[in-house]
Design a protein around this motif. Structure first.
Motif: not given
Length: 166
Positions: A25-32
């Protein structure tokens, strides 16, 4: 297993699946996020500067893995990741930290044989700060024009957590 120290607690936290769920979830948040574009631009700039500084073309002649190592070494000289992480909103969100603490507490309670309420338990807050009081299936905006959906999670028969998407 009886948890005797923080290392064992971390091991059990990872076994529960919560660590991987949070990481994704954190990676997805950062990538977007807008931070991703500036992070990638800075990585490209540093790599380009290093390649431009290679006046004797040693890097051009190097094997791909040697070039990769050299560029990573150059990137490690800069606090890129630390700065990028400092800008992730979840890390300054009290609900996020509270969710991690609550999950760790439940692991400890289970380890001690204490009763742990399982009804509508959410394992930590989502990176956008959704609180554990939100109902499963409720969509919460994540600040990037998307919604993260909270879902109910319960332990499997073996005590591990099923993190599959419905």
């Amino acid at each position: 297993m009886s948890i005797q120290n923080p290392t064992q607690l971390v091991t059990e936290f990872k076994k529960s699946g919560e660590f991987d769920r949070l990481r994704r979830e954190l990676l997805t948040q950062f990538q977007t996020s807008d931070n991703m574009d500036s992070f990638m631009a800075r990585v490209e700039s540093i790599a380009r500067e290093r390649l431009d500084a290679d006046v004797d073309n040693k890097l051009e002649k190097a094997a791909p893995d040697a070039l990769h190592r050299e560029l990573l070494q150059e990137l490690n000289r800069y606090p890129l990741v630390e700065r990028a992480l400092a800008d992730v909103p979840a890390f300054s969100d009290p609900a996020f930290a509270g969710g991690v603490r609550a999950h760790a507490r439940k692991i400890l309670q289970r380890d001690r044989g204490e009763a742990v309420p399982e009804d509508n338990v959410l394992l930590g807050a989502t990176p956008n700060g959704a609180d554990a009081g939100a109902s499963p299936g409720a969509a919460r905006p994540n600040g990037h024009g998307q919604a993260l959906v909270l879902r109910e999670v319960s332990p499997d028969d073996d005590g591990s957590m099923d993190m599959s998407q419905d």
